[in-house]
Design a protein around this motif. Sequence first.
Motif, mmCIF file in Angstrom:
data_model
loop_
_atom_site.group_PDB
_atom_site.id
_atom_site.type_symbol
_atom_site.label_atom_id
_atom_site.label_comp_id
_atom_site.label_asym_id
_atom_site.label_seq_id
_atom_site.Cartn_x
_atom_site.Cartn_y
_atom_site.Cartn_z
ATOM 1 N N LYS A 175 50.086 38.003 30.483
ATOM 2 C CA LYS A 175 50.694 36.823 29.861
ATOM 3 C C LYS A 175 50.976 35.751 30.922
ATOM 4 O O LYS A 175 50.808 34.555 30.688
ATOM 5 C CB LYS A 175 51.993 37.255 29.184
ATOM 6 N N ILE A 176 51.401 36.230 32.097
ATOM 7 C CA ILE A 176 51.744 35.289 33.172
ATOM 8 C C ILE A 176 50.510 35.089 34.057
ATOM 9 O O ILE A 176 49.762 36.030 34.311
ATOM 10 C CB ILE A 176 52.898 35.859 34.029
ATOM 11 N N LYS A 177 50.337 33.871 34.552
ATOM 12 C CA LYS A 177 49.217 33.614 35.471
ATOM 13 C C LYS A 177 49.755 33.423 36.884
ATOM 14 O O LYS A 177 50.801 32.805 37.079
ATOM 15 C CB LYS A 177 48.437 32.387 35.013
ATOM 16 N N PHE A 178 49.024 33.966 37.845
ATOM 17 C CA PHE A 178 49.505 33.965 39.233
ATOM 18 C C PHE A 178 48.577 33.143 40.126
ATOM 19 O O PHE A 178 47.360 33.251 40.035
ATOM 20 C CB PHE A 178 49.577 35.406 39.765
ATOM 21 N N ILE A 179 49.204 32.364 40.998
ATOM 22 C CA ILE A 179 48.435 31.591 41.989
ATOM 23 C C ILE A 179 48.975 31.932 43.371
ATOM 24 O O ILE A 179 50.202 31.989 43.565
ATOM 25 C CB ILE A 179 48.568 30.077 41.724
ATOM 26 N N GLY A 180 48.075 32.191 44.302
ATOM 27 C CA GLY A 180 48.500 32.525 45.660
ATOM 28 C C GLY A 180 47.914 31.562 46.677
ATOM 29 O O GLY A 180 47.322 30.530 46.320
ATOM 30 N N VAL A 181 48.076 31.906 47.934
ATOM 31 C CA VAL A 181 47.527 31.109 49.041
ATOM 32 C C VAL A 181 46.985 32.087 50.087
ATOM 33 O O VAL A 181 47.585 33.149 50.292
ATOM 34 C CB VAL A 181 48.610 30.234 49.712
ATOM 35 N N ASP A 182 45.924 31.729 50.743
ATOM 36 C CA ASP A 182 45.249 32.404 51.874
ATOM 37 C C ASP A 182 43.763 32.588 51.557
ATOM 38 O O ASP A 182 42.928 32.136 52.303
ATOM 39 C CB ASP A 182 45.851 33.773 52.285
ATOM 40 N N GLY A 183 43.464 33.352 50.478
ATOM 41 C CA GLY A 183 42.054 33.528 50.098
ATOM 42 C C GLY A 183 41.263 34.310 51.117
ATOM 43 O O GLY A 183 40.130 33.944 51.460
ATOM 44 N N LEU A 184 41.849 35.397 51.616
ATOM 45 C CA LEU A 184 41.122 36.221 52.596
ATOM 46 C C LEU A 184 39.983 36.968 51.916
ATOM 47 O O LEU A 184 40.103 37.390 50.771
ATOM 48 C CB LEU A 184 42.064 37.261 53.204
ATOM 49 N N ASN A 185 38.921 37.186 52.686
ATOM 50 C CA ASN A 185 37.790 37.958 52.181
ATOM 51 C C ASN A 185 37.909 39.393 52.711
ATOM 52 O O ASN A 185 37.102 39.839 53.509
ATOM 53 C CB ASN A 185 36.493 37.298 52.657
ATOM 54 N N THR A 186 38.977 40.078 52.300
ATOM 55 C CA THR A 186 39.212 41.450 52.768
ATOM 56 C C THR A 186 39.567 42.307 51.556
ATOM 57 O O THR A 186 39.733 41.782 50.459
ATOM 58 C CB THR A 186 40.429 41.506 53.707
ATOM 59 N N ARG A 187 39.727 43.603 51.789
ATOM 60 C CA ARG A 187 40.179 44.482 50.712
ATOM 61 C C ARG A 187 41.565 44.012 50.264
ATOM 62 O O ARG A 187 42.429 43.798 51.116
ATOM 63 C CB ARG A 187 40.252 45.916 51.253
ATOM 64 N N ASN A 188 41.718 43.813 48.967
ATOM 65 C CA ASN A 188 42.974 43.294 48.429
ATOM 66 C C ASN A 188 43.327 41.890 48.911
ATOM 67 O O ASN A 188 44.460 41.446 48.738
ATOM 68 C CB ASN A 188 44.150 44.227 48.734
#
Length: 329
Positions: free
Chosen positions: A219-232
Motif C-alpha cells: 500500500k505504501i510506496k518507498f523511495i530511497g537514495v544511493d542506487g548501489l548495484n550490489t546485493r540488496n
Amino acid sequence: RKEKDKIKIGFSQGMTTDDWRKQMNKSMRLEASLHDDVDLAILDADDDVEKQLTDIETLIRNRSDIIIVSPIQSRPLTAVVEKSVKAGIPVIVIDRKIENERYTAYIGADNIEVGRNAGRYIASVIPHHEGGIRIVEIKGLKGSSPAYERSLGFRQIVNRFEKLKVVASIDGNWESESVKAPLRNILKQDKDIDYVFCHNDRMALSAWEVAREKGVENKIKFIGVDGLNTRNGGIQLVQDKVLQATIFYPTGGNEAIKLALKILNKDPVSKNNILGTTVIDSVNADIMKNQLDKIDLQQASIENQLHKLSEQEKKYATQTNLIKILTFS
Ligand code: FRU
C-alpha cells in the motif's frame, strides 16, 4: 620508486560498515594503484567524530601531501579542515560537507537536487492520485550535510503542491535500526501513509520491513537514495519492487583521487565538483544495472592486470637476485 618520493594521499573515511562506503574506498584504491607514485592511506573513523578528528590530526602530522575527508558531521570537523589547509596541506571534502568554504575543493553529488528529485517523483503522481498524498520523511543523521540538504530540496518541491503533505518525519542516523521503532509508532497511529521518502536505501529497506510486519508493504510506496548495484542495493530493491524508486548517488571515489593529483600538479580545478544524480525506477533499473555491471567488469579486469603485473615484478625481482648471487659466486 622509493617510499619517500611517493605522493602521500591520506583519506579520512567516516566509517566503512556499509556497501556504499566500501565501494568508495575500493574505487579510490583502484584509481590510486594505477599510479605507482601514489601512496594512499585510508583511516576509518568508525562513525566516531572524536576518532575522525584524531585521524585527520595524524594525517597532518605525517605530512600527507593532500587529505581527503568525508566528514561524519559538518560542525565538529570544520576547524581541523581549516587547520590542515592553513598548514599547507590541501583538503578535498567528499560527499558530506563542513560548515564553511575553507576547504580546497569539494566533490560529490548535489544533495539538494537529490531531495528535489525525490519530491518531483512523488509530485508526478498527483494527477493519478485521488485526494492528498501523505508522506513520511526519514532523514539521515542530524548534523551531516546530506541529511540537511536532501530534506531541504525535498521540502522545496513538496511545499509547492497543496496535495503533498509530509505528515511525519524521523531523524534516522543513516542506518537500518534507527528507523524501526519510530516508524512502527507512526504506522500505529496513521493508517493512511502513501509514500515514505528515506534519505538512503538501507533505511528504505528497513522501513519496508516495518511495513511488511503490518501487511501494508504494497500500500505504501518507498523511495530511497544511493542506487548501489550490489546485493540488496537500491537497483536490486527497485527490480524486486521493494522500492518504487531510488535517487542515484555516486561515491566519487576514483574522481577524488584524480582531483587530488590535479591539485598537487597545480592544474586548475573547480572548487566545487558536482557529480551527476538521476532517478532510477522500474523504467531504467535494468539499463542502469547493465551499465554498472560493465563498469564493474572493467574494474575487475584492471585489478586482475595489476595483480598479474605485480606477480611479474616479484618474479623479475627474484630472478635478478638469483643472477646477482650466481654471478658473484
Ligand atoms: C553511507 C551513507 C549513504 C548516504 C551517504 C550520505 O555511509 O549513509 O547511504 O548516501 O552516506 O553521506
